[in-house]
Motif scaffolding. Structure first.
Motif, PDB file in Angstrom:
ATOM      1  N   GLU A  89      42.686  10.318 -11.995  1.00 27.72           N
ATOM      2  CA  GLU A  89      42.100   9.818 -10.753  1.00 27.72           C
ATOM      3  C   GLU A  89      42.599   8.396 -10.532  1.00 27.72           C
ATOM      4  O   GLU A  89      42.480   7.547 -11.418  1.00 27.72           O
ATOM      5  CB  GLU A  89      40.573   9.864 -10.889  1.00 27.72           C
ATOM      6  CG  GLU A  89      39.791   9.053  -9.923  1.00 27.72           C
ATOM      7  CD  GLU A  89      39.986   9.480  -8.488  1.00 27.72           C
ATOM      8  OE1 GLU A  89      40.480   8.635  -7.711  1.00 27.72           O
ATOM      9  OE2 GLU A  89      39.663  10.633  -8.134  1.00 27.72           O
ATOM     10  N   GLU A 114      45.376   9.762  -2.730  1.00 26.24           N
ATOM     11  CA  GLU A 114      44.949   9.746  -4.135  1.00 26.24           C
ATOM     12  C   GLU A 114      45.746  10.711  -4.987  1.00 26.24           C
ATOM     13  O   GLU A 114      45.931  10.478  -6.182  1.00 26.24           O
ATOM     14  CB  GLU A 114      43.447  10.085  -4.233  1.00 26.24           C
ATOM     15  CG  GLU A 114      42.845   9.916  -5.607  1.00 26.24           C
ATOM     16  CD  GLU A 114      43.092  11.091  -6.569  1.00 26.24           C
ATOM     17  OE1 GLU A 114      43.179  10.851  -7.788  1.00 26.24           O
ATOM     18  OE2 GLU A 114      43.199  12.240  -6.082  1.00 26.24           O
ATOM     19  N   GLU A 115      46.242  11.801  -4.389  1.00 26.38           N
ATOM     20  CA  GLU A 115      46.813  12.905  -5.157  1.00 26.38           C
ATOM     21  C   GLU A 115      48.235  12.613  -5.653  1.00 26.38           C
ATOM     22  O   GLU A 115      49.191  13.281  -5.308  1.00 26.38           O
ATOM     23  CB  GLU A 115      46.793  14.195  -4.333  1.00 26.38           C
ATOM     24  CG  GLU A 115      45.399  14.709  -3.993  1.00 26.38           C
ATOM     25  CD  GLU A 115      44.671  15.303  -5.187  1.00 26.38           C
ATOM     26  OE1 GLU A 115      45.243  15.348  -6.290  1.00 26.38           O
ATOM     27  OE2 GLU A 115      43.515  15.740  -5.012  1.00 26.38           O
ATOM     28  N   HIS A 152      33.136  12.057  -7.715  1.00 23.19           N
ATOM     29  CA  HIS A 152      33.934  13.258  -7.463  1.00 23.19           C
ATOM     30  C   HIS A 152      33.039  14.480  -7.575  1.00 23.19           C
ATOM     31  O   HIS A 152      32.181  14.557  -8.456  1.00 23.19           O
ATOM     32  CB  HIS A 152      35.078  13.387  -8.474  1.00 23.19           C
ATOM     33  CG  HIS A 152      36.234  14.206  -7.968  1.00 23.19           C
ATOM     34  ND1 HIS A 152      36.148  15.578  -7.741  1.00 23.19           N
ATOM     35  CD2 HIS A 152      37.495  13.846  -7.630  1.00 23.19           C
ATOM     36  CE1 HIS A 152      37.312  16.003  -7.304  1.00 23.19           C
ATOM     37  NE2 HIS A 152      38.153  14.969  -7.214  1.00 23.19           N
ATOM     38  N   HIS A 162      38.187  16.233  -1.090  1.00 24.27           N
ATOM     39  CA  HIS A 162      38.185  14.871  -0.562  1.00 24.27           C
ATOM     40  C   HIS A 162      37.570  14.811   0.837  1.00 24.27           C
ATOM     41  O   HIS A 162      37.081  13.751   1.248  1.00 24.27           O
ATOM     42  CB  HIS A 162      39.602  14.313  -0.531  1.00 24.27           C
ATOM     43  CG  HIS A 162      40.208  14.137  -1.889  1.00 24.27           C
ATOM     44  ND1 HIS A 162      41.445  13.547  -2.094  1.00 24.27           N
ATOM     45  CD2 HIS A 162      39.759  14.461  -3.130  1.00 24.27           C
ATOM     46  CE1 HIS A 162      41.719  13.532  -3.391  1.00 24.27           C
ATOM     47  NE2 HIS A 162      40.717  14.092  -4.033  1.00 24.27           N
ATOM     48  N   HIS A 169      34.142  13.982  -0.064  1.00 24.57           N
ATOM     49  CA  HIS A 169      33.976  12.590  -0.492  1.00 24.57           C
ATOM     50  C   HIS A 169      33.968  11.648   0.718  1.00 24.57           C
ATOM     51  O   HIS A 169      33.148  10.731   0.799  1.00 24.57           O
ATOM     52  CB  HIS A 169      35.116  12.188  -1.436  1.00 24.57           C
ATOM     53  CG  HIS A 169      35.231  13.059  -2.638  1.00 24.57           C
ATOM     54  ND1 HIS A 169      36.357  13.080  -3.431  1.00 24.57           N
ATOM     55  CD2 HIS A 169      34.368  13.942  -3.206  1.00 24.57           C
ATOM     56  CE1 HIS A 169      36.185  13.944  -4.419  1.00 24.57           C
ATOM     57  NE2 HIS A 169      34.988  14.477  -4.295  1.00 24.57           N
ATOM     58  N   THR A 170      34.888  11.889   1.661  1.00 24.67           N
ATOM     59  CA  THR A 170      34.927  11.067   2.878  1.00 24.67           C
ATOM     60  C   THR A 170      33.617  11.183   3.641  1.00 24.67           C
ATOM     61  O   THR A 170      33.048  10.180   4.091  1.00 24.67           O
ATOM     62  CB  THR A 170      36.105  11.513   3.766  1.00 24.67           C
ATOM     63  OG1 THR A 170      37.330  11.305   3.062  1.00 24.67           O
ATOM     64  CG2 THR A 170      36.135  10.735   5.071  1.00 24.67           C
ATOM     65  N   ASP A 184      38.132   9.012  -1.313  1.00 26.45           N
ATOM     66  CA  ASP A 184      39.516   9.382  -0.988  1.00 26.45           C
ATOM     67  C   ASP A 184      39.531  10.356   0.183  1.00 26.45           C
ATOM     68  O   ASP A 184      38.555  11.055   0.449  1.00 26.45           O
ATOM     69  CB  ASP A 184      40.238   9.960  -2.201  1.00 26.45           C
ATOM     70  CG  ASP A 184      39.353  10.826  -3.082  1.00 26.45           C
ATOM     71  OD1 ASP A 184      38.293  11.306  -2.611  1.00 26.45           O
ATOM     72  OD2 ASP A 184      39.703  11.030  -4.248  1.00 26.45           O
ATOM     73  N   CYS A 241      40.587  19.818  -3.220  1.00 30.76           N
ATOM     74  CA  CYS A 241      39.957  18.950  -4.214  1.00 30.76           C
ATOM     75  C   CYS A 241      38.663  18.347  -3.695  1.00 30.76           C
ATOM     76  O   CYS A 241      38.010  17.573  -4.392  1.00 30.76           O
ATOM     77  CB  CYS A 241      40.929  17.839  -4.626  1.00 30.76           C
ATOM     78  SG  CYS A 241      40.542  17.095  -6.228  1.00 30.76           S
ATOM     79  N   HIS A 281      42.213  21.062   1.781  1.00 27.83           N
ATOM     80  CA  HIS A 281      41.316  20.195   1.017  1.00 27.83           C
ATOM     81  C   HIS A 281      40.809  20.994  -0.195  1.00 27.83           C
ATOM     82  O   HIS A 281      39.648  21.385  -0.279  1.00 27.83           O
ATOM     83  CB  HIS A 281      40.158  19.707   1.875  1.00 27.83           C
ATOM     84  CG  HIS A 281      40.468  18.449   2.616  1.00 27.83           C
ATOM     85  ND1 HIS A 281      40.733  17.261   1.973  1.00 27.83           N
ATOM     86  CD2 HIS A 281      40.580  18.198   3.946  1.00 27.83           C
ATOM     87  CE1 HIS A 281      40.973  16.314   2.870  1.00 27.83           C
ATOM     88  NE2 HIS A 281      40.901  16.855   4.071  1.00 27.83           N
TER      89      HIS A 281
END
Length: 387
Positions: free
Chosen positions: A334, A137-138, A164, A105, A108-109, A78, A103, A101
């Motif tokens: 999620e 995603e959020e 995650h 992400h 993750h990217t 995400d 969370c 950011h």
């Protein structure tokens, strides 16, 4: 084996990318800059196909293995940030006011970009890797929009994997939960239409603030008194808005919040009880109470066999003693769950050295997670599509 050596050699570049993304966060369906960086980086690193504009800002990259094969495995990350004002004071903290950011992400990217670089360089698999960079995603339905726009018709997958970051798990430890792994979620908005008055003459009002405070208390009894104790659920009122002056009882008040659940029968019961409690409050106080409840996330269901396979890949990276089945699902939600309703797969939690919880303005992602996460995703491709 530890984190893949070639991926570890990318650490500095991955950290630079992640911190740049962190400094320029974009919320759901606004990830234009992020998507541009992802697409350019994938092309620069030799990814075979790069498809842009899926669900607005989504990206899909395609990498073919060194040998042909019919199997196609998807990896998803995400990209969106949260509407939070950052308080970390890091040199690379958010430059976009009210965006952060919080969370991870951005991590993750970057992890999936690191995986893409490795897979494009080595191609040590037989088949096709499908790299999905998802917007929104959020709570904004990015996964559902990608699916509705034909994601898996255009880019079929036999299996699908995601991850995650987890500041609540020690660094170098990866957790998996077969079956129901993360909660489904519904969001609600409740509007109380009362009658305003002068604050010195409250008897002339039907005070929506008093009604709202009573409603908050009554809603809490739904989980404690209506939900079976062995079927977990969470109901949280997270917003209460009313009034604009010291000397005015307002006409209306609004409440908002979220319900988390693991069982369709439980969420159906809770939603019915929320509506019934609101109807009772409305009748008791002689006001109008409007209720809107909408499902936002499904329960995330990990395929047991594929979770075992994913944890075996994790063991290659962090050791078998650190790739662990956890008995406890997470009450967070999620939207990868929507993809897993369509394609079987699994979602793991990867620990790191951060000590501030997710969705907190002081959250700091440990960049040491980047080669670990990228190695995990690379290994599941190599294990499930061996040459």
């Amino acid at each position: 084996m530890p984190a893949i050596a070639l991926i570890e050699s990318y650490q500095d570049e991955l950290t630079e990318i992640r911190r740049d993304l962190h400094a320029h966060p974009e919320i759901g369906f606004e990830e234009t800059r992020t998507a541009g960086i992802v697409a350019k980086t994938l092309r620069d690193w030799g990814v075979d196909e790069v498809h842009e504009g899926i669900a607005g800002t989504g990206i899909v990259g395609i990498i073919h293995g060194k040998q042909p094969g019919e199997r196609r495995i998807g990896l998803r990350a995400d990209m969106d940030a949260l509407p939070i004002t950052e308080t970390t004071n890091l040199p690379y903290s958010s430059r976009n006011p009210g965006r952060m950011h919080a969370c991870g992400h951005d991590g993750h990217t970057t992890i999936l970009l690191g995986t893409a670089r490795y897979l494009a360089a080595t191609r040590n698999f037989a088949g096709t890797a499908v790299l999905i960079f998802q917007p929104a995603e959020e709570g904004l339905g990015g996964a559902r929009r990608m699916i509705a726009e034909g994601l898996f018709e255009r880019f079929p997958c036999d299996e699908l994997y995601g991850l995650h970051n987890d500041p609540n798990t020690p660094p170098g430890r990866i957790l998996g939960k077969p079956g129901a792994a993360m909660a489904g979620a519904s969001f609600f908005d409740i509007v109380i239409e009362g009658t305003g008055s002068h604050a010195a003459m409250p008897h002339q009002s039907r005070d929506p603030i008093v009604i709202a405070t009573q409603l908050v208390q009554q809603l809490q009894t739904i989980v404690s008194r209506n939900t079976p104790p062995l079927r977990p659920a969470v109901l949280s009122v997270t917003q209460l808005h009313a009034g604009a002056a010291y000397n005015v009882v307002p006409d209306s008040a609004t409440l908002a919040g979220t319900i988390r659940y693991f069982d369709d029968a439980v969420i159906a019961m809770i939603e019915e009880r929320v509506r019934a409690v609101c109807a009772g409050i409305a009748a008791g106080f002689g006001v109008e109470v409007r209720v809107d409840i909408r499902n936002v996330f499904d329960v995330l269901m990990n395929d047991p066999e594929l979770t075992d396979a994913y944890l075996a890949a994790a063991a290659d990276v962090v050791g078998a003693e650190n790739a662990v089945v956890t008995p406890d699902p997470a009450t967070g939600s999620e939207d990868f769950a929507d993809m897993l309703k369509t394609i079987p797969g699994s979602y793991l939690r990867v620990g790191h050295a951060g000590d501030v919880p997710l969705h907190n303005p002081g959250f700091v992602l440990d960049d040491g997670i980047l080669p670990i996460g990228a190695s995990l995703m690379a290994r599941i491709i190599e294990r499930r599509m061996p040459v």
